[in-house]
Write a protein that holds these residues in place. Structure first.
Motif, PDB file in Angstrom:
ATOM      1  N   SER A 165      13.665   1.589 -17.128  1.00 22.78           N
ATOM      2  CA  SER A 165      14.302   2.818 -16.649  1.00 22.78           C
ATOM      3  C   SER A 165      13.881   3.106 -15.213  1.00 22.78           C
ATOM      4  CB  SER A 165      13.953   3.996 -17.555  1.00 22.78           C
ATOM      5  OG  SER A 165      14.661   3.894 -18.782  1.00 22.78           O
ATOM      6  N   VAL A 166      14.676   3.916 -14.531  1.00 15.13           N
ATOM      7  CA  VAL A 166      14.423   4.301 -13.150  1.00 15.13           C
ATOM      8  C   VAL A 166      14.348   5.816 -13.086  1.00 15.13           C
ATOM      9  CG1 VAL A 166      15.293   4.276 -10.789  1.00 15.13           C
ATOM     10  CG2 VAL A 166      15.629   2.276 -12.251  1.00 15.13           C
ATOM     11  N   ILE A 167      13.285   6.321 -12.446  1.00 14.87           N
ATOM     12  CA  ILE A 167      13.139   7.751 -12.205  1.00 14.87           C
ATOM     13  C   ILE A 167      13.295   7.976 -10.700  1.00 14.87           C
ATOM     14  CG2 ILE A 167      11.673   9.775 -12.444  1.00 14.87           C
ATOM     15  CD1 ILE A 167      12.574   8.500 -15.119  1.00 14.87           C
ATOM     16  N   ALA A 168      14.294   8.774 -10.329  1.00 15.85           N
ATOM     17  CA  ALA A 168      14.586   8.992  -8.912  1.00 15.85           C
ATOM     18  C   ALA A 168      13.438   9.723  -8.225  1.00 15.85           C
ATOM     19  CB  ALA A 168      15.882   9.793  -8.776  1.00 15.85           C
ATOM     20  N   ALA A 169      13.313   9.501  -6.938  1.00 18.52           N
ATOM     21  CA  ALA A 169      12.249  10.133  -6.149  1.00 18.52           C
ATOM     22  C   ALA A 169      12.318  11.654  -6.264  1.00 18.52           C
ATOM     23  CB  ALA A 169      12.371   9.717  -4.687  1.00 18.52           C
ATOM     24  N   GLY A 170      11.140  12.271  -6.339  1.00 22.39           N
ATOM     25  CA  GLY A 170      11.059  13.720  -6.368  1.00 22.39           C
ATOM     26  C   GLY A 170      11.389  14.354  -7.702  1.00 22.39           C
ATOM     27  N   SER A 171      11.492  13.566  -8.747  1.00 19.13           N
ATOM     28  CA  SER A 171      11.860  14.104 -10.065  1.00 19.13           C
ATOM     29  C   SER A 171      10.660  14.713 -10.777  1.00 19.13           C
ATOM     30  CB  SER A 171      12.461  12.997 -10.939  1.00 19.13           C
ATOM     31  OG  SER A 171      13.648  12.495 -10.356  1.00 19.13           O
ATOM     32  N   VAL A 172      10.931  15.642 -11.685  1.00 17.51           N
ATOM     33  CA  VAL A 172       9.920  16.194 -12.586  1.00 17.51           C
ATOM     34  C   VAL A 172      10.386  15.884 -14.006  1.00 17.51           C
ATOM     35  CG1 VAL A 172       8.679  18.238 -13.366  1.00 17.51           C
ATOM     36  CG2 VAL A 172       9.325  18.017 -10.952  1.00 17.51           C
ATOM     37  N   VAL A 173       9.674  14.968 -14.652  1.00 24.59           N
ATOM     38  CA  VAL A 173      10.097  14.488 -15.969  1.00 24.59           C
ATOM     39  C   VAL A 173       9.387  15.308 -17.042  1.00 24.59           C
ATOM     40  CG1 VAL A 173      10.427  12.472 -17.441  1.00 24.59           C
ATOM     41  CG2 VAL A 173      10.327  12.190 -14.955  1.00 24.59           C
ATOM     42  N   THR A 174      10.135  16.196 -17.677  1.00 25.08           N
ATOM     43  CA  THR A 174       9.573  17.093 -18.685  1.00 25.08           C
ATOM     44  C   THR A 174       9.970  16.706 -20.098  1.00 25.08           C
ATOM     45  OG1 THR A 174      11.453  18.618 -18.496  1.00 25.08           O
ATOM     46  CG2 THR A 174       9.555  19.025 -17.057  1.00 25.08           C
ATOM     47  N   ARG A 175      10.940  15.790 -20.213  1.00 26.38           N
ATOM     48  CA  ARG A 175      11.390  15.319 -21.530  1.00 26.38           C
ATOM     49  C   ARG A 175      11.456  13.797 -21.515  1.00 26.38           C
ATOM     50  NH1 ARG A 175      16.407  19.356 -23.232  1.00 26.38           N
ATOM     51  NH2 ARG A 175      15.197  21.306 -23.198  1.00 26.38           N
ATOM     52  N   SER A 176      11.326  13.202 -22.671  1.00 25.09           N
ATOM     53  CA  SER A 176      11.329  11.740 -22.768  1.00 25.09           C
ATOM     54  C   SER A 176      12.678  11.165 -22.349  1.00 25.09           C
ATOM     55  CB  SER A 176      10.975  11.306 -24.189  1.00 25.09           C
ATOM     56  OG  SER A 176       9.634  11.658 -24.495  1.00 25.09           O
ATOM     57  N   ILE A 177      12.623   9.971 -21.757  1.00 23.75           N
ATOM     58  CA  ILE A 177      13.801   9.256 -21.268  1.00 23.75           C
ATOM     59  C   ILE A 177      13.917   7.953 -22.062  1.00 23.75           C
ATOM     60  CG2 ILE A 177      14.891   8.185 -19.263  1.00 23.75           C
ATOM     61  CD1 ILE A 177      14.586  11.206 -18.979  1.00 23.75           C
ATOM     62  N   PRO A 178      15.099   7.650 -22.629  1.00 20.85           N
ATOM     63  CA  PRO A 178      15.256   6.420 -23.420  1.00 20.85           C
ATOM     64  C   PRO A 178      15.173   5.158 -22.559  1.00 20.85           C
ATOM     65  CG  PRO A 178      17.020   8.012 -23.874  1.00 20.85           C
ATOM     66  CD  PRO A 178      16.311   8.478 -22.643  1.00 20.85           C
ATOM     67  N   ASP A 179      15.245   4.006 -23.233  1.00 23.38           N
ATOM     68  CA  ASP A 179      15.299   2.714 -22.549  1.00 23.38           C
ATOM     69  C   ASP A 179      16.553   2.628 -21.671  1.00 23.38           C
ATOM     70  OD1 ASP A 179      13.080   2.099 -24.065  1.00 23.38           O
ATOM     71  OD2 ASP A 179      14.150   0.791 -25.457  1.00 23.38           O
ATOM     72  N   TYR A 180      16.439   1.859 -20.609  1.00 21.02           N
ATOM     73  CA  TYR A 180      17.587   1.483 -19.773  1.00 21.02           C
ATOM     74  C   TYR A 180      18.366   2.695 -19.268  1.00 21.02           C
ATOM     75  CZ  TYR A 180      16.455  -2.905 -22.070  1.00 21.02           C
ATOM     76  OH  TYR A 180      15.783  -3.995 -22.563  1.00 21.02           O
ATOM     77  N   CYS A 181      17.653   3.608 -18.632  1.00 20.40           N
ATOM     78  CA  CYS A 181      18.279   4.812 -18.079  1.00 20.40           C
ATOM     79  C   CYS A 181      17.897   4.995 -16.622  1.00 20.40           C
ATOM     80  CB  CYS A 181      17.840   6.059 -18.856  1.00 20.40           C
ATOM     81  SG  CYS A 181      18.631   6.234 -20.476  1.00 20.40           S
ATOM     82  N   VAL A 182      18.778   5.667 -15.885  1.00 23.73           N
ATOM     83  CA  VAL A 182      18.452   6.199 -14.568  1.00 23.73           C
ATOM     84  C   VAL A 182      18.436   7.712 -14.714  1.00 23.73           C
ATOM     85  CG1 VAL A 182      19.166   6.411 -12.166  1.00 23.73           C
ATOM     86  CG2 VAL A 182      19.553   4.265 -13.394  1.00 23.73           C
ATOM     87  N   ALA A 183      17.331   8.331 -14.307  1.00 20.34           N
ATOM     88  CA  ALA A 183      17.194   9.780 -14.455  1.00 20.34           C
ATOM     89  C   ALA A 183      16.654  10.372 -13.172  1.00 20.34           C
ATOM     90  CB  ALA A 183      16.278  10.113 -15.627  1.00 20.34           C
TER      91      ALA A 183
END
Length: 209
Positions: A165-183
């Motif tokens: 998975s990819v987390i974009a710059a400057g993100s705040v991840v407060t919930r789980s992200i599944p496999d193979y995602c861009v968030a």
């Protein structure tokens, strides 16, 4: 009763033990701990580099391991004071990033610069006591294999980020992200997800309320 249990049950002995391991009001262990205890307790794989300027707030009463061919870049912080920290193989922790356990980082992961992953939260409910004096809570963060986390992102306690998975710059991840995602975003939301049936990255379907 083991020595460890005796120390936990005796407040005076516990305070003395902690003082011997690290100076008062400090997270970094004493030099003798870093030189004489940690190398026997903690595990480091072959061809792995932890740069000299990395702040190693690693204590022997918690686990720390890092796999082979991995790198922790300059000015990063590793802290296992309240939870174990595990980093896999072929993984790079970027400049200025912070990992506070409990955190498990998989294989072939990339952290860009100034990423914060903290499995720790401070209690705040007692308004008669300063927050820093209140008990802490922990919840493990899990970063799946092959994941990329963009610069200046924050991953909060209890979150799992799936494989590749990819987390974009400057993100705040407060919930789980599944496999193979861009968030991305604050709070982070799924922008695209890989569809194995079509073999393409697709935008999530918006459900009308």
């Amino acid at each position: 009763m083991s020595i460890k249990d005796k120390i936990k049950e005796n407040k005076a002995l516990k305070r003395l033990t902690i003082w011997l391991l690290m100076p008062r009001n400090q997270a970094r262990p004493r030099l003798w701990v870093r030189l004489l205890l940690n190398p026997f307790k903690h595990k480091r794989g072959k061809h792995t580099t932890i740069c000299r300027s990395v702040r190693n707030d690693l204590l022997p009463f918690r686990n720390f391991s890092i796999g082979s061919n991995s790198t922790v870049e300059d000015y990063a912080t590793l802290n296992n004071g309240v939870g174990d920290v595990y980093i896999g193989n072929n993984t790079r922790i970027g400049i200025g990033s912070v990992i506070i356990g409990p955190v498990t980082v998989g294989n072939d992961v990339r952290f860009a610069q100034n990423v914060v992953c903290s499995g720790l939260n401070h209690g705040y409910q007692d308004v008669t006591t300063p927050i820093w004096k209140q008990p802490v809570t922990t919840s493990e963060i899990i970063i799946g294999d092959e994941t990329w986390i963009g610069s200046n992102s924050v991953v909060v306690a209890g979150v799992t980020i799936g494989k590749h998975s990819v987390i974009a710059a400057g993100s705040v991840v407060t919930r789980s992200i599944p496999d193979y995602c861009v968030a991305g975003g604050n709070p982070a939301k799924i922008i695209k997800q890989y569809n194995p049936a079509t073999q393409t990255w697709e935008k999530p379907i918006q459900v009308a309320l």
